[in-house]
Design a protein around this motif. Sequence first.
Motif, PDB file in Angstrom:
ATOM      1  N   ILE A 131      -0.590 -25.533  20.433  1.00 30.32           N
ATOM      2  CA  ILE A 131      -0.123 -24.372  19.837  1.00 30.32           C
ATOM      3  C   ILE A 131       1.338 -23.996  20.267  1.00 30.32           C
ATOM      4  N   LEU A 132       1.867 -24.575  21.477  1.00 26.72           N
ATOM      5  CA  LEU A 132       3.135 -24.557  22.161  1.00 26.72           C
ATOM      6  C   LEU A 132       4.054 -25.468  21.304  1.00 26.72           C
ATOM      7  N   VAL A 133       3.510 -26.716  20.991  1.00 24.03           N
ATOM      8  CA  VAL A 133       4.083 -27.598  20.213  1.00 24.03           C
ATOM      9  C   VAL A 133       4.739 -27.349  19.042  1.00 24.03           C
ATOM     10  N   VAL A 134       3.636 -26.433  18.385  1.00 22.14           N
ATOM     11  CA  VAL A 134       4.020 -26.131  16.996  1.00 22.14           C
ATOM     12  C   VAL A 134       5.025 -24.985  16.829  1.00 22.14           C
ATOM     13  N   LEU A 135       4.769 -23.990  17.751  1.00 23.93           N
ATOM     14  CA  LEU A 135       5.675 -22.790  17.754  1.00 23.93           C
ATOM     15  C   LEU A 135       6.898 -23.142  18.307  1.00 23.93           C
ATOM     16  N   GLY A 136       7.102 -24.042  19.152  1.00 24.37           N
ATOM     17  CA  GLY A 136       8.426 -24.360  19.827  1.00 24.37           C
ATOM     18  C   GLY A 136       9.130 -25.465  19.027  1.00 24.37           C
ATOM     19  N   TRP A 137       8.543 -25.971  17.902  1.00 27.97           N
ATOM     20  CA  TRP A 137       9.164 -27.171  17.372  1.00 27.97           C
ATOM     21  C   TRP A 137      10.716 -26.726  16.526  1.00 27.97           C
ATOM     22  N   ARG A 138      10.809 -25.582  16.184  1.00 31.37           N
ATOM     23  CA  ARG A 138      12.141 -25.342  15.442  1.00 31.37           C
ATOM     24  C   ARG A 138      13.074 -24.726  16.611  1.00 31.37           C
ATOM     25  N   PHE A 139      12.517 -24.454  17.698  1.00 30.97           N
ATOM     26  CA  PHE A 139      13.262 -23.566  18.889  1.00 30.97           C
ATOM     27  C   PHE A 139      14.322 -24.434  19.428  1.00 30.97           C
ATOM     28  N   ALA A 140      15.884 -23.836  19.347  1.00 29.96           N
ATOM     29  CA  ALA A 140      16.867 -24.614  19.833  1.00 29.96           C
ATOM     30  C   ALA A 140      17.646 -23.381  20.376  1.00 29.96           C
ATOM     31  N   PRO A 141      18.539 -23.642  21.380  1.00 30.17           N
ATOM     32  CA  PRO A 141      18.414 -25.147  22.207  1.00 30.17           C
ATOM     33  C   PRO A 141      17.303 -24.990  23.214  1.00 30.17           C
ATOM     34  N   LYS A 142      16.762 -26.205  23.634  1.00 28.66           N
ATOM     35  CA  LYS A 142      15.818 -26.319  24.536  1.00 28.66           C
ATOM     36  C   LYS A 142      16.082 -26.746  25.936  1.00 28.66           C
ATOM     37  N   SER A 143      15.480 -25.932  26.897  1.00 32.65           N
ATOM     38  CA  SER A 143      15.690 -26.333  28.141  1.00 32.65           C
ATOM     39  C   SER A 143      14.440 -26.024  28.912  1.00 32.65           C
ATOM     40  N   ALA A 144      14.068 -26.435  30.164  1.00 34.34           N
ATOM     41  CA  ALA A 144      12.932 -26.348  30.949  1.00 34.34           C
ATOM     42  C   ALA A 144      12.512 -24.814  31.127  1.00 34.34           C
ATOM     43  N   THR A 145      13.494 -24.150  31.302  1.00 35.84           N
ATOM     44  CA  THR A 145      13.358 -22.736  31.750  1.00 35.84           C
ATOM     45  C   THR A 145      13.013 -22.013  30.446  1.00 35.84           C
ATOM     46  N   GLN A 146      13.568 -22.218  29.267  1.00 32.97           N
ATOM     47  CA  GLN A 146      12.969 -21.559  27.845  1.00 32.97           C
ATOM     48  C   GLN A 146      11.698 -22.135  27.528  1.00 32.97           C
ATOM     49  N   GLY A 147      11.238 -23.341  27.988  1.00 31.93           N
ATOM     50  CA  GLY A 147      10.101 -23.797  27.691  1.00 31.93           C
ATOM     51  C   GLY A 147       9.016 -23.289  28.605  1.00 31.93           C
ATOM     52  N   ALA A 148       9.351 -22.927  29.721  1.00 34.51           N
ATOM     53  CA  ALA A 148       8.496 -22.241  30.767  1.00 34.51           C
ATOM     54  C   ALA A 148       8.210 -20.704  30.044  1.00 34.51           C
ATOM     55  N   LEU A 149       9.228 -20.059  29.767  1.00 34.79           N
ATOM     56  CA  LEU A 149       9.048 -18.890  29.139  1.00 34.79           C
ATOM     57  C   LEU A 149       8.309 -18.682  27.913  1.00 34.79           C
ATOM     58  N   LEU A 150       8.382 -19.942  27.008  1.00 40.14           N
ATOM     59  CA  LEU A 150       7.575 -19.728  25.690  1.00 40.14           C
ATOM     60  C   LEU A 150       6.148 -20.140  25.954  1.00 40.14           C
ATOM     61  N   GLY A 151       6.010 -21.072  26.911  1.00 40.96           N
ATOM     62  CA  GLY A 151       4.873 -21.549  27.239  1.00 40.96           C
ATOM     63  C   GLY A 151       4.095 -20.393  28.073  1.00 40.96           C
ATOM     64  N   ALA A 152       4.600 -19.526  28.613  1.00 44.56           N
ATOM     65  CA  ALA A 152       3.957 -18.369  29.333  1.00 44.56           C
ATOM     66  C   ALA A 152       3.549 -17.324  28.311  1.00 44.56           C
ATOM     67  N   THR A 153       4.509 -17.209  27.220  1.00 46.25           N
ATOM     68  CA  THR A 153       3.927 -16.490  25.949  1.00 46.25           C
ATOM     69  C   THR A 153       2.646 -16.985  25.437  1.00 46.25           C
ATOM     70  N   VAL A 154       2.454 -18.332  25.345  1.00 42.36           N
ATOM     71  CA  VAL A 154       1.288 -18.801  24.750  1.00 42.36           C
ATOM     72  C   VAL A 154       0.146 -18.799  25.662  1.00 42.36           C
ATOM     73  N   GLY A 155       0.499 -19.020  26.836  1.00 41.14           N
ATOM     74  CA  GLY A 155      -0.593 -18.643  27.992  1.00 41.14           C
ATOM     75  C   GLY A 155      -1.060 -17.059  27.991  1.00 41.14           C
ATOM     76  N   ALA A 156      -0.332 -16.505  27.995  1.00 37.58           N
ATOM     77  CA  ALA A 156      -0.719 -14.845  27.839  1.00 37.58           C
ATOM     78  C   ALA A 156      -1.429 -14.492  26.725  1.00 37.58           C
ATOM     79  N   GLY A 157      -1.258 -14.962  25.591  1.00 35.69           N
ATOM     80  CA  GLY A 157      -1.744 -14.513  24.416  1.00 35.69           C
ATOM     81  C   GLY A 157      -3.406 -15.095  24.696  1.00 35.69           C
ATOM     82  N   PHE A 158      -3.597 -16.453  25.119  1.00 35.53           N
ATOM     83  CA  PHE A 158      -4.866 -16.980  25.517  1.00 35.53           C
ATOM     84  C   PHE A 158      -5.597 -15.976  26.531  1.00 35.53           C
ATOM     85  N   ALA A 159      -5.094 -15.783  27.518  1.00 33.58           N
ATOM     86  CA  ALA A 159      -5.568 -14.958  28.812  1.00 33.58           C
ATOM     87  C   ALA A 159      -5.935 -13.444  28.119  1.00 33.58           C
TER      88      ALA A 159
END
Length: 317
Positions: A131-159
């Motif tokens: 799900i993270l790969v799909v949601l973040g595909w068009r996200f730019a610019p990418k960085s580790a911090t931005q990926g962590a924040l978007l990943g946290a969003t996906v994890g929060a939805g699941f939780a």
Amino acid sequence: MSVMDGEDRTPWQAPGRIALGAPERHGWWWKTLLVGWVLWLATITVTLLTRNPNLVPTLILLGSFLVPFCAVLFAVERLRGNVTALQIILAFFVSGVAGVLGASLLEANLHQSLWLYGLVGLIEEFVKGCILVVLGWRFAPKSATQGALLGATVGAGFAAFESAGYAFNAALGTHGIDIAALLQTEVIRALLAPVGHVLWTAIIGAALFGIAERRERPDDPGYAWSIWVVVAYLGAAALHALWDSMSSIASLLALIATGSTAQLLQYGFLLRRDADAVQSLSSVLYVCGLIVVSLAGVVTLWAVIRRHRTRARRRQV
């Protein structure tokens, strides 16, 4: 010329779209948390006073979604890119529903075994990662911090949606609705949510986006392949498995520490005195184990972000 006229538009911001990342942070995540707790406590009070079963869904939704949704607001205030706050909030709900549905389908045929928790960790982190790969595909610019924040969003939805399911099951007592069990489940899962699914998916997101940042044109969408993405996924799955199996691990360690293993194997039960000692030590070990796993996850996330930040700075020199 104003920003709306396009003069100050960043390279990755599409025309007519206001990108995330306002210079001023409003702290809506902690404001929402405080107001939400007040509303949740008010709902508990009214439910106990009136014994109205119609309020149980409100209890479940507030208790299950409050902390994960505040984690999303925290991410919204810090994400910088070509997506809007509305898209991030929608991603929270979409990833939550899709995540629990996908995990339920893949886990439907699992049976109790030595490898159960490991398989659950692999399955659920795989679903959230996809799900993270799909949601973040068009996200730019990418960085580790931005990926962590978007990943946290996906994890929060699941939780959030998973916690709602656990709270619902806890409420189904043998003599009607068990409010005490429901509240206990919600409080525990709310307190542990930031160091559970939110943290594990943030690790995967940080690695995924951090690798993508190395490309020649980091402002373009898409990803880059690296074995470190797989390592991050396996690490998150391992933390997930340890977390889920901590109760069994704590019980086993308590039996060994109290010398009750031989008695249990020989007679199939423990004396009341020994059982109480094992239970007390097991509870302490369980809490300590969760703390250790949580710290390991936080350190892992910090290490991944630090590594990619260091590499990014070296490329800029």
